[in-house]
Design an enzyme around this catalytic site. Structure first.
Site, PDB file in Angstrom:
ATOM      1  N   LYS A 106       0.986  -1.173  -0.191  1.00 32.57           N
ATOM      2  CA  LYS A 106      -0.253   0.034   0.061  1.00 32.57           C
ATOM      3  C   LYS A 106       0.892   1.155   0.042  1.00 32.57           C
ATOM      4  O   LYS A 106       1.740   1.338   0.707  1.00 32.57           O
ATOM      5  CB  LYS A 106      -0.706  -0.083   1.427  1.00 32.57           C
ATOM      6  CG  LYS A 106      -2.318   0.763   1.102  1.00 32.57           C
ATOM      7  CD  LYS A 106      -2.945   0.421   2.347  1.00 32.57           C
ATOM      8  CE  LYS A 106      -3.914   1.383   2.805  1.00 32.57           C
ATOM      9  NZ  LYS A 106      -4.628   1.451   4.016  1.00 32.57           N
ATOM     10  N   HIS A 108      -0.187   4.476   0.436  1.00 34.50           N
ATOM     11  CA  HIS A 108      -0.685   5.591   1.186  1.00 34.50           C
ATOM     12  C   HIS A 108      -1.121   5.221   2.611  1.00 34.50           C
ATOM     13  O   HIS A 108      -0.830   4.003   3.123  1.00 34.50           O
ATOM     14  CB  HIS A 108      -2.117   6.238   0.613  1.00 34.50           C
ATOM     15  CG  HIS A 108      -2.950   5.164   0.365  1.00 34.50           C
ATOM     16  ND1 HIS A 108      -3.042   4.135  -0.610  1.00 34.50           N
ATOM     17  CD2 HIS A 108      -4.155   5.033   1.108  1.00 34.50           C
ATOM     18  CE1 HIS A 108      -4.279   3.569  -0.465  1.00 34.50           C
ATOM     19  NE2 HIS A 108      -4.820   3.840   0.473  1.00 34.50           N
TER      20      HIS A 108
END
Ligand code: OMP
Length: 223
Positions: A106, A108
């Site tokens: 991921k 963010h």
């Protein structure tokens, strides 16, 4: 195994067959083998059966005497398994941290590939099945790259068949490789031998046919 672990394994084979999680037919395994049986842990898909599955893992882990500091569930199928086992162990008075990975990092928010407790100490990998050993090697690499120690593996089923190295069959199983060469402890609720023992004890033509096919598969790929 001991009489108690044999009885647990027989009860588990029966449970998996009743749930339709363990099936007979023609299946292509991840290693490309045509198998007369398949164990699909994703079919433990209601709260009660997942809870019972977790009880089998916890009982076989406790019987094994394996020590560990935390649990890791490899994405995807290992995630609900590790979670359910962690809950069951806590219910039995043994509260341990657990973590799992994302398949895609991921970029963010919290970021990274790992979710849950920090990976540290002796890590127990909880997964569904060991066949040729690809899945478990990925988990081991992931835990090592996080700086923790892959210490043990718990699976529901050890298929007791030849591992593969660079696409070639080798004369030892993934469990033997992980145990003897990598030095991890391994706990399986049931093994192929337990399935065959179960089939031997059933009467009726249906089981005789399945048994013959599973025996033939073991003669070709078993260790
Ligand atoms: P290896 O990576 O070859 O050890 O295969 C283990 C994986 O194969 C499991 O994590 C499953 O994704 C899948 N599998 C089953 O789930 N059940 C089986 O009976 C057989 C396999 C398999 O493809 O070998």
């Amino acid at each position: 195994g001991s009489a108690a672990s044999d009885a647990l394994a027989q009860a588990f084979v029966q449970f998996a067959l009743e749930q339709g999680v363990l099936r007979f037919g023609e299946f292509r395994t991840k290693a490309g083998r045509l198998s007369p049986y398949f164990f699909n842990a994703g079919l433990f898909c209601d709260g009660a059966s997942l809870g019972r599955l977790a009880q089998f893992y916890a009982r076989s882990l406790l019987a094994s005497g394996i020590e560990f500091d935390m649990i890791f569930g490899p994405a995807y199928k290992g995630i609900p398994l590790a979670t359910a086992v962690a809950i069951e162990l806590a219910r039995l008075g043994r509260n341990v941290p657990f973590a799992y990975n994302r398949k895609e990092a991921k970029d963010h928010g919290e970021g990274g590939q790992l979710v849950g407790a920090p990976l540290q100490g002796r890590v127990l990998i909880v997964d569904d099945v060991m066949s040729a050993g690809t899945a478990v090697r990925e988990s081991i690499a992931l835990i090592e790259s996080a700086g923790a120690r892959p210490h043990a593996v718990a699976v529901a089923l050890d298929r007791q068949e030849m591992a593969t190295e660079a696409g070639q069959d080798v004369p030892y199983s993934a469990v033997q490789y992980v145990r003897d060469r990598l030095g991890l402890q391994v706990c399986a609720i049931a093994r192929l031998a337990d399935l065959l023992q179960y089939l031997q004890q059933q009467s009726g033509n249906e089981f005789a046919e399945h048994r013959a096919r599973v025996e033939a598969y073991r003669a070709r790929y078993g260790v």
